[in-house]
Design an enzyme around this catalytic site. Structure first.
Site, PDB file in Angstrom:
ATOM      1  N   ASP A   1       1.565   4.275   1.831  1.00 10.11           N
ATOM      2  CA  ASP A   1       2.760   5.002   1.536  1.00 10.11           C
ATOM      3  C   ASP A   1       3.222   4.156   0.244  1.00 10.11           C
ATOM      4  OD1 ASP A   1       4.895   6.667   2.306  1.00 10.11           O
ATOM      5  OD2 ASP A   1       6.094   5.245   1.747  1.00 10.11           O
TER       6      ASP A   1
ATOM      7  N   TYR B   1      14.952   4.927  -3.973  1.00  4.10           N
ATOM      8  CA  TYR B   1      15.066   4.598  -2.479  1.00  4.10           C
ATOM      9  C   TYR B   1      15.552   3.314  -2.388  1.00  4.10           C
ATOM     10  CZ  TYR B   1      12.311   8.660  -0.934  1.00  4.10           C
ATOM     11  OH  TYR B   1      11.670   9.972  -0.641  1.00  4.10           O
TER      12      TYR B   1
ATOM     13  N   ARG C   1       1.138  14.204   9.782  1.00  2.40           N
ATOM     14  CA  ARG C   1       1.589  14.725  11.455  1.00  2.40           C
ATOM     15  C   ARG C   1       1.306  16.181  11.413  1.00  2.40           C
ATOM     16  NH1 ARG C   1       7.698  12.860  11.234  1.00  2.40           N
ATOM     17  NH2 ARG C   1       7.223  13.316   9.258  1.00  2.40           N
TER      18      ARG C   1
ATOM     19  N   ARG D   1      -0.385  14.765   1.130  1.00  3.23           N
ATOM     20  CA  ARG D   1       0.066  14.506   2.430  1.00  3.23           C
ATOM     21  C   ARG D   1      -0.909  15.436   3.445  1.00  3.23           C
ATOM     22  NH1 ARG D   1       5.207  12.385   3.586  1.00  3.23           N
ATOM     23  NH2 ARG D   1       6.020  11.722   1.765  1.00  3.23           N
TER      24      ARG D   1
ATOM     25  N   ARG E   1      -2.173   8.006  15.919  1.00  3.06           N
ATOM     26  CA  ARG E   1      -1.206   7.435  15.478  1.00  3.06           C
ATOM     27  C   ARG E   1      -0.128   7.109  16.773  1.00  3.06           C
ATOM     28  NH1 ARG E   1       3.952   8.103  12.303  1.00  3.06           N
ATOM     29  NH2 ARG E   1       5.051   6.461  13.448  1.00  3.06           N
TER      30      ARG E   1
HETATM   31  O1  1CP Z   1      -2.274  12.118   2.959  1.00  5.47           O
HETATM   32  C1  1CP Z   1      -1.644  11.546   1.718  1.00  5.47           C
HETATM   33  O2  1CP Z   1      -1.169  12.257   1.076  1.00  5.47           O
HETATM   34  C2  1CP Z   1      -1.468  10.118   1.747  1.00  5.47           C
HETATM   35  C3  1CP Z   1      -0.383   9.262   2.377  1.00  5.47           C
HETATM   36  C4  1CP Z   1       0.780   9.472   1.919  1.00  5.47           C
HETATM   37  C5  1CP Z   1       1.357   9.304   0.415  1.00  5.47           C
HETATM   38  C6  1CP Z   1       0.585   9.875  -0.805  1.00  5.47           C
HETATM   39  C7  1CP Z   1       2.001   9.233   2.574  1.00  5.47           C
HETATM   40  C8  1CP Z   1       1.886   9.109   3.944  1.00  5.47           C
HETATM   41  N1  1CP Z   1       3.068   9.198   1.707  1.00  5.47           N
HETATM   42  C9  1CP Z   1       2.619   9.364   0.501  1.00  5.47           C
HETATM   43  C10 1CP Z   1       3.463   9.285  -0.846  1.00  5.47           C
HETATM   44  C11 1CP Z   1       5.103   9.183  -0.506  1.00  5.47           C
HETATM   45  N2  1CP Z   1       5.929   8.707   0.189  1.00  5.47           N
HETATM   46  C12 1CP Z   1       5.903  10.044  -1.406  1.00  5.47           C
HETATM   47  C13 1CP Z   1       5.539  10.638  -2.990  1.00  5.47           C
HETATM   48  C14 1CP Z   1       5.034  11.907  -2.367  1.00  5.47           C
HETATM   49  C15 1CP Z   1       5.986  13.081  -1.813  1.00  5.47           C
HETATM   50  O3  1CP Z   1       7.001  13.275  -2.592  1.00  5.47           O
HETATM   51  O4  1CP Z   1       5.687  13.213  -0.785  1.00  5.47           O
HETATM   52  C16 1CP Z   1       7.411   9.734  -1.071  1.00  5.47           C
HETATM   53  C17 1CP Z   1       8.615  10.096  -1.846  1.00  5.47           C
HETATM   54  C18 1CP Z   1       7.196   9.038  -0.056  1.00  5.47           C
HETATM   55  C19 1CP Z   1       8.454   8.418   0.778  1.00  5.47           C
HETATM   56  C20 1CP Z   1       8.190   8.724   2.254  1.00  5.47           C
HETATM   57  N3  1CP Z   1       7.373   8.052   3.047  1.00  5.47           N
HETATM   58  C21 1CP Z   1       8.653   9.778   2.892  1.00  5.47           C
HETATM   59  C22 1CP Z   1       9.614  10.972   2.262  1.00  5.47           C
HETATM   60  C23 1CP Z   1      10.965  10.515   2.641  1.00  5.47           C
HETATM   61  C24 1CP Z   1      12.041  11.399   2.006  1.00  5.47           C
HETATM   62  O5  1CP Z   1      12.927  11.087   1.166  1.00  5.47           O
HETATM   63  O6  1CP Z   1      11.596  12.544   1.925  1.00  5.47           O
HETATM   64  C25 1CP Z   1       8.350   9.863   4.246  1.00  5.47           C
HETATM   65  C26 1CP Z   1       8.624  10.657   5.453  1.00  5.47           C
HETATM   66  C27 1CP Z   1       7.282   8.707   4.338  1.00  5.47           C
HETATM   67  C28 1CP Z   1       6.529   8.292   5.672  1.00  5.47           C
HETATM   68  C29 1CP Z   1       5.169   8.579   5.617  1.00  5.47           C
HETATM   69  N4  1CP Z   1       4.261   8.609   4.585  1.00  5.47           N
HETATM   70  C30 1CP Z   1       3.100   9.010   4.867  1.00  5.47           C
HETATM   71  C31 1CP Z   1       3.221   9.654   6.051  1.00  5.47           C
HETATM   72  C32 1CP Z   1       2.057  10.318   6.953  1.00  5.47           C
HETATM   73  C33 1CP Z   1       4.595   9.411   6.620  1.00  5.47           C
HETATM   74  C34 1CP Z   1       5.175   9.869   7.721  1.00  5.47           C
HETATM   75  C35 1CP Z   1       5.158   8.753   8.878  1.00  5.47           C
HETATM   76  C36 1CP Z   1       4.695   9.463  10.276  1.00  5.47           C
HETATM   77  O7  1CP Z   1       3.553   9.637  10.418  1.00  5.47           O
HETATM   78  O8  1CP Z   1       5.764   9.491  10.975  1.00  5.47           O
END
Ligand code: 1CP
Length: 350
Positions: free
Chosen positions: A81, A157, A36, A32, A45
């Site tokens: 994502d 999910y 943000r 990640r 964004r």
């Molecule tokens: O920079 C990076 O790592 C690349 C982008 C990336 C990756 C690898 C994003 C962007 N998401 C993910 C993987 C991801 N998404 C996982 C596996 C890794 C982890 O555990 O973090 C999971 C579980 C998700 C699901 C997800 N998508 C969540 C988590 C929700 C929860 O239950 O905790 C969230 C908040 C998202 C949205 C998301 N994905 C990525 C970003 C930058 C965001 C936030 C969106 C925003 O900018 O508002």
């Protein structure tokens, strides 16, 4: 400057560390890292939904590249994502900010209705982003990482309808309607294999499989529900020259089973004793991790000493990739991330 001559470029360092070949120091990147916590990400964004960002090739390429110069990361992960390929199956997923479904998947009929198509046709922008990134990175010799969510985490999910503390609906399905969950996992496994293959074809040099929620299971359930899926994905997508990293969150009780999947690298969180991980992995796998992302709020000196300790604990591994135990948080201080990657570079001078 004879040392500079021996310095590997970031792609070589990463690939060699994944394969367990000798390196000058551990490569470094962060889960990640494009997100943000970076003001420059928030700026691009602004006014755009997360899903729009994922399909806007120019912007996705721009934010994927940001962590190289802004925080000194030495690998680029595709901005996307884990739910993007799922959209191609015809499911409606929204982000608020985590994934949510108005219509959670609970029946055979819903699973039957999920489209089985080629991700290249359904989400072509993912592969376009990868091709563009590979071109942008060639001169700088920075490696490009692709990724996918593991079927169990995606299913968590999809069945629950959103994130959850304990995913009780999913766990209830495991005992009440195991056939429904089995067929959902089978569909998602096929999707994941096709998706990772297409990413490799589009230029990903390493791929990471995220199983964030598999750590909810005890070892016996993990062996039954998760291990065969990981094995199938590792067997089908593993290429000689494209290492597979398998990440588990909260999985210190599952290390031995995590290693049984056959991935090149196991990625672990801060609860895992890296010395133990390195010794269990032996010559079979490299290790990635494992600073607690919250510790990036510490002073630069503290981050340097934590990183040195992690490197020491991992020194018995056949290869070590320095990373966090989980992703950067929106509240992560940028200077903490910079200190983290600087600390990796300092290991090479130590
Ligand atoms: O920079 C990076 O790592 C690349 C982008 C990336 C990756 C690898 C994003 C962007 N998401 C993910 C993987 C991801 N998404 C996982 C596996 C890794 C982890 O555990 O973090 C999971 C579980 C998700 C699901 C997800 N998508 C969540 C988590 C929700 C929860 O239950 O905790 C969230 C908040 C998202 C949205 C998301 N994905 C990525 C970003 C930058 C965001 C936030 C969106 C925003 O900018 O508002």
């Amino acid at each position: 400057m004879s040392q500079a001559k021996n310095e590997l470029d970031p792609t070589e360092r990463m690939l060699r560390a994944c394969r367990g070949e000798s390196v000058d120091r551990p490569p470094v990147w962060l889960m990640r890292q494009a997100g943000r916590y970076l003001p420059e990400y928030r700026q691009i964004r602004e006014g755009t939904s997360f899903l729009e960002m994922c399909s806007d090739v120019d912007r996705a390429v721009a934010v994927s590249l940001q962590p190289i110069d802004l925080v000194g990361s030495e690998a680029v992960i595709l901005f996307s994502d884990i739910f993007v390929p799922v959209l191609g199956m015809g499911l409606e997923v929204e982000f608020a900010p985590g994934p949510t479904l108005a219509d959670p998947i609970r029946t055979h009929a819903q699973i039957e209705a999920m489209r089985q198509t080629d991700p290249r046709d359904e989400v072509p922008y993912v592969f376009e982003i990868l091709r563009r990134l590979r071109g942008e990175l060639a001169d700088r010799r920075i490696p490009l990482l692709g990724f996918a969510g593991a079927p169990f985490t995606l299913a968590a999910y999809l069945v629950e309808g959103s994130g959850s503390r304990d995913f009780a609906t999913l766990k209830t399905m495991m005992v009440r309607e195991p056939d429904v969950l089995r067929s959902l996992l089978a569909r998602l496994t096929k999707l994941t294999v096709a998706y990772l293959e297409a990413q490799i074809e589009a230029g990903a040099q390493v791929v990471q499989l995220f199983d964030t929620w598999a750590g909810l299971l005890d070892a016996e359930s993990y062996r039954e529900w998760v291990l065969p899926v990981h094995r199938e994905i590792a067997r089908s997508t593993r290429r000689e020259d494209v290492p597979l990293i398998l990440y588990l969150n909260n999985g210190s009780h599952l290390l031995e089973l995590q290693l049984e999947a056959g991935a090149d690298v196991i990625s672990v969180d801060w609860r895992v004793d890296l010395e133990r991980a390195a010794s269990l992995a032996g010559r079979e796998a490299s290790v990635q991790g494992n600073l607690d992302p919250c510790l990036l709020a510490a002073s630069r000196e503290e981050i340097f000493s934590r990183v040195a300790r992690i490197a020491e604990q991992a020194s018995g591994a056949r290869g070590h990739i320095l990373n966090l135990g989980h992703g950067c948080l929106p509240s992560t201080p940028v200077e903490g991330v910079r200190a983290f990657t600087d600390a990796a570079r300092a290991l090479g001078r130590g």
